[in-house]
Structure formats: structure tokens, C-alpha cells
Enzyme design. Structure first.
Site, PDB file in Angstrom:
ATOM      1  N   ASN A   9     -22.031  24.923 -96.708  1.00  0.00           N
ATOM      2  CA  ASN A   9     -22.494  24.251 -95.492  1.00  0.00           C
ATOM      3  C   ASN A   9     -23.897  23.740 -95.786  1.00  0.00           C
ATOM      4  O   ASN A   9     -24.851  24.513 -95.804  1.00  0.00           O
ATOM      5  CB  ASN A   9     -22.506  25.253 -94.320  1.00  0.00           C
ATOM      6  CG  ASN A   9     -23.130  24.647 -93.075  1.00  0.00           C
ATOM      7  OD1 ASN A   9     -23.163  23.431 -92.911  1.00  0.00           O
ATOM      8  ND2 ASN A   9     -23.618  25.502 -92.190  1.00  0.00           N
ATOM      9  N   TRP A  10     -23.985  22.435 -96.038  1.00  0.00           N
ATOM     10  CA  TRP A  10     -25.285  21.878 -96.451  1.00  0.00           C
ATOM     11  C   TRP A  10     -26.279  21.789 -95.302  1.00  0.00           C
ATOM     12  O   TRP A  10     -27.453  21.589 -95.514  1.00  0.00           O
ATOM     13  CB  TRP A  10     -25.080  20.483 -97.054  1.00  0.00           C
ATOM     14  CG  TRP A  10     -24.436  20.469 -98.400  1.00  0.00           C
ATOM     15  CD1 TRP A  10     -23.901  21.524 -99.089  1.00  0.00           C
ATOM     16  CD2 TRP A  10     -24.260  19.321 -99.238  1.00  0.00           C
ATOM     17  NE1 TRP A  10     -23.403  21.099-100.297  1.00  0.00           N
ATOM     18  CE2 TRP A  10     -23.613  19.756-100.418  1.00  0.00           C
ATOM     19  CE3 TRP A  10     -24.573  17.973 -99.110  1.00  0.00           C
ATOM     20  CZ2 TRP A  10     -23.279  18.884-101.458  1.00  0.00           C
ATOM     21  CZ3 TRP A  10     -24.246  17.097-100.141  1.00  0.00           C
ATOM     22  CH2 TRP A  10     -23.609  17.564-101.304  1.00  0.00           C
ATOM     23  N   LYS A  11     -25.793  21.874 -94.065  1.00  0.00           N
ATOM     24  CA  LYS A  11     -26.656  21.704 -92.884  1.00  0.00           C
ATOM     25  C   LYS A  11     -27.370  20.339 -92.959  1.00  0.00           C
ATOM     26  O   LYS A  11     -26.800  19.386 -93.468  1.00  0.00           O
ATOM     27  CB  LYS A  11     -27.650  22.859 -92.760  1.00  0.00           C
ATOM     28  CG  LYS A  11     -26.997  24.228 -92.952  1.00  0.00           C
ATOM     29  CD  LYS A  11     -27.899  25.340 -92.552  1.00  0.00           C
ATOM     30  CE  LYS A  11     -27.277  26.664 -92.947  1.00  0.00           C
ATOM     31  NZ  LYS A  11     -27.868  27.793 -92.293  1.00  0.00           N
ATOM     32  N   HIS A  94     -20.896  26.573 -85.292  1.00  0.00           N
ATOM     33  CA  HIS A  94     -21.902  27.276 -86.102  1.00  0.00           C
ATOM     34  C   HIS A  94     -22.981  27.829 -85.168  1.00  0.00           C
ATOM     35  O   HIS A  94     -23.304  27.221 -84.149  1.00  0.00           O
ATOM     36  CB  HIS A  94     -22.510  26.307 -87.116  1.00  0.00           C
ATOM     37  CG  HIS A  94     -23.342  26.996 -88.149  1.00  0.00           C
ATOM     38  ND1 HIS A  94     -24.645  27.383 -87.915  1.00  0.00           N
ATOM     39  CD2 HIS A  94     -23.051  27.394 -89.405  1.00  0.00           C
ATOM     40  CE1 HIS A  94     -25.112  27.986 -88.995  1.00  0.00           C
ATOM     41  NE2 HIS A  94     -24.173  28.022 -89.916  1.00  0.00           N
ATOM     42  N   GLU A  96     -26.049  27.824 -85.340  1.00  0.00           N
ATOM     43  CA  GLU A  96     -27.176  26.908 -85.090  1.00  0.00           C
ATOM     44  C   GLU A  96     -26.813  25.901 -84.002  1.00  0.00           C
ATOM     45  O   GLU A  96     -27.669  25.464 -83.232  1.00  0.00           O
ATOM     46  CB  GLU A  96     -27.574  26.203 -86.402  1.00  0.00           C
ATOM     47  CG  GLU A  96     -28.325  27.164 -87.324  1.00  0.00           C
ATOM     48  CD  GLU A  96     -28.123  26.921 -88.808  1.00  0.00           C
ATOM     49  OE1 GLU A  96     -27.654  25.834 -89.186  1.00  0.00           O
ATOM     50  OE2 GLU A  96     -28.421  27.837 -89.594  1.00  0.00           O
ATOM     51  N   GLU A 166     -19.927  35.108 -89.143  1.00  0.00           N
ATOM     52  CA  GLU A 166     -21.307  34.932 -89.566  1.00  0.00           C
ATOM     53  C   GLU A 166     -22.245  35.673 -88.615  1.00  0.00           C
ATOM     54  O   GLU A 166     -22.602  35.141 -87.552  1.00  0.00           O
ATOM     55  CB  GLU A 166     -21.662  33.444 -89.562  1.00  0.00           C
ATOM     56  CG  GLU A 166     -20.833  32.612 -90.507  1.00  0.00           C
ATOM     57  CD  GLU A 166     -21.615  31.412 -91.005  1.00  0.00           C
ATOM     58  OE1 GLU A 166     -21.703  31.251 -92.223  1.00  0.00           O
ATOM     59  OE2 GLU A 166     -22.153  30.653 -90.191  1.00  0.00           O
ATOM     60  N   GLY A 172     -29.455  32.662 -93.304  1.00  0.00           N
ATOM     61  CA  GLY A 172     -30.710  32.097 -93.787  1.00  0.00           C
ATOM     62  C   GLY A 172     -31.864  33.089 -93.812  1.00  0.00           C
ATOM     63  O   GLY A 172     -33.010  32.720 -93.983  1.00  0.00           O
ATOM     64  N   SER A 213     -26.245  34.644 -95.889  1.00  0.00           N
ATOM     65  CA  SER A 213     -26.985  34.966 -97.117  1.00  0.00           C
ATOM     66  C   SER A 213     -26.079  35.430 -98.256  1.00  0.00           C
ATOM     67  O   SER A 213     -26.438  36.323 -99.032  1.00  0.00           O
ATOM     68  CB  SER A 213     -28.084  35.997 -96.834  1.00  0.00           C
ATOM     69  OG  SER A 213     -29.001  35.482 -95.892  1.00  0.00           O
ATOM     70  N   GLY A 234     -24.584  28.805 -96.950  1.00  0.00           N
ATOM     71  CA  GLY A 234     -25.625  27.850 -96.577  1.00  0.00           C
ATOM     72  C   GLY A 234     -26.573  27.609 -97.742  1.00  0.00           C
ATOM     73  O   GLY A 234     -26.305  26.801 -98.634  1.00  0.00           O
ATOM     74  N   GLY A 235     -27.680  28.336 -97.763  1.00  0.00           N
ATOM     75  CA  GLY A 235     -28.732  28.126 -98.766  1.00  0.00           C
ATOM     76  C   GLY A 235     -28.227  28.031-100.192  1.00  0.00           C
ATOM     77  O   GLY A 235     -28.624  27.129-100.944  1.00  0.00           O
TER      78      GLY A 235
END
Ligand code: PEP
Length: 251
Positions: A9-11, A94, A96, A166, A172, A213, A234-235
Site C-alpha cells: 500500500n503505497w499511500k 483503510h 487512515e 490492521e 507506520g 509495520s 505500507g512503509g
């Protein structure tokens, strides 16, 4: 029985040029992966990414979809628009989006139903906040989010969607749920789906990812757990070397 699925997930990361650089490195690194590999990218990178991964084992995903076919929804994107770009998967709900953009269980459900009706595969995110965890509400929150997300969704759709567990406090932050904890919590989600549909469908059809993470160091241990069918990353999906190591968690 349930093929592992690792999705990046590049966001809100990667311009067109950065997309090109990242995929140039990533494509050969994951070419022999056993897991299903997906990258969920910003709308502005869909064309570039889709063009580069055509004919490879990487599948294209988006980060959201609107429930309406078209209309006055400034800033939103429709399922048809995504399909036109070659999108197969779409992240829905998500944390966010829930936290910053007013996403609710009801809007998640509306997006899920439209995505499925149009032939997109939703990656539905659920997970508790730290406050909810500390208040002993994990099960209550997950049962509610899962039940609402799947309201009026047919049993036949269970192998066309993925649920991503999640925990919000792990996204993150560098904090990961322990493998055992992630496994046990995912079991609650699977049990919820079993009660909504049937035990066999929840066991055989539904894939549930862990996200929060996840990285090259912890992927192997997490993926060894019987309930965990993959990861939403993500990251670590922003670096080809890291993402490819997560994708090839066994190697
Ligand atoms: C995510 O964005 O879904 C996620 C899990 O992020 P991270 O891996 O950076 O925690």
C-alpha cells in the site's frame, strides 16, 4: 488451500518517475514469488504502474473506490475508471481513511458492494485503535467492522475479497502485533465470517492478511501462523529490496 497474498500500500507516495524507478527494481526481484503479489498505488501512478507490470506476476491495485457509478463527487474515483486502468484489487476502509476522511462502516460496505458488483477485488481493512485495545474492545470492534463491511455481500464473493487485519496502533509506528496475537485476533475475524456464512467458506475461501509495520525481519514469523494468509505492507513496500523480501518471506 489459501494462497498467500502480499500487497503493498503505497499511500500518498511516489511520483510517476519514482514509480518507474521502484518498479524497475521490484519486477525482477519478485518474478519467482510463490505468493500472489499486489501493489496498491496512487491514482496518478496507475497508468505507469499498470503499463510496467503488464505480463509480470504483479497485480495492480488502487487505494480507494467510490460507491456511485459516476456523478457529482469531486475528488472521488469510480470502479469503471479503475477497471479502465487495469486495476484488479482495491483497498477499502483503510484506517487512515476512517481516521482522516470520515470513512464509516456504512461507507465501507457501500464501496465493497460496488467494487464486487463491478468485478474489482476489495481488500477490506479492519482493526482496533490503541484505546479500543486497552479498553478490552478488540473483539467487539472487529465483529462490528467485519459484519458491517460484509452486509448484503453474497457468500460467493468470499474468495473475491480479502480482509486485512490492521491494528491501528501498529500502522507506520514500528510496533507490530506479536505473531501469536495477530493470529489469535485474525481467528476472531474468521470466526465472525464463519458465523455470518459458513465454517467451510471462512476456512477455505477467505484470505485474511495482517498489516502493521510488517517488514523483512518479522514477515517470516507472521506468515508462519496458520490464520495469517498474507500482509498489507505500507512503509516496507516503498523500497524494492524490503518489499521483495516480505513477498519472499520464506527465502
Ligand atoms: C498500511 O498502510 O496498511 C500499513 C500496514 O502500513 P505500515 O506497514 O507502514 O505499518
Amino acid at each position: 488451500m489459501r494462497r498467500p497474498i502480499i500487497a503493498g500500500n503505497w499511500k500518498m507516495n511516489n511520483t510517476k518517475q519514482q514509480t518507474k524507478e521502484l518498479l524497475t527494481d521490484l519486477i525482477p526481484l519478485v518474478a519467482d514469488a510463490e505468493a500472489e503479489v499486489v501493489i496498491c498505488v496512487p491514482y496518478t501512478s496507475l497508468w505507469q504502474a499498470g503499463d510496467m507490470i503488464r505480463g509480470t506476476n504483479i497485480k495492480l491495485g488502487a487505494e480507494n473506490v467510490h460507491w456511485a457509478d459516476k456523478g457529482a463527487f469531486t475528488g472521488e474515483i469510480s470502479a469503471d475508471m479503475l477497471l479502465e486502468q487495469g486495476v484488479e484489487y482495491v483497498v477499502i476502509g483503510h484506517s487512515e481513511r476512517r481516521q482522516y476522511f470520515g470513512e464509516t462502516d456504512q461507507t465501507v460496505n457501500a464501496r465493497v458492494k460496488t467494487a464486487l458488483a463491478k468485478g474489482l477485488k476489495p481488500i477490506i481493512c479492519v482493526g482496533e485503535t490503541l484505546e479500543e485495545r486497552e479498553g478490552g474492545k478488540v473483539e467487539e470492534v472487529l465483529v462490528r467492522q467485519t459484519t458491517e463491511a460484509l452486509k448484503d455481500v453474497d457468500k460467493d464473493a468470499l474468495d473475491k475479497l480479502v480482509i486485512a487485519y490492521e491494528p491501528v496502533w501498529a500502522i507506520g509506528t514500528g510496533k507490530t502485533a506479536t505473531a501469536q496475537d495477530a493470529n489469535d485476533t485474525i481467528a476472531i475475524i474468521r470466526d465472525t465470517v464463519a458465523k455470518l456464512y459458513c465454517e467451510k467458506c471462512a476456512q477455505e475461501k477467505l484470505r485474511i492478511q495482517y498489516g502493521g509495520s510488517m517488514n523483512p525481519k518479522n514477515a517470516k514469523e507472521l506468515m508462519a501462523m496458520p490464520q495469517i494468509d498474507g500482509g498489507l505492507i505500507g512503509g516496507a513496500s516503498l523500497k524494492a529490496a524490503d518489499f521483495s523480501q516480505v513477498v519472499k518471506y520464506n527465502g
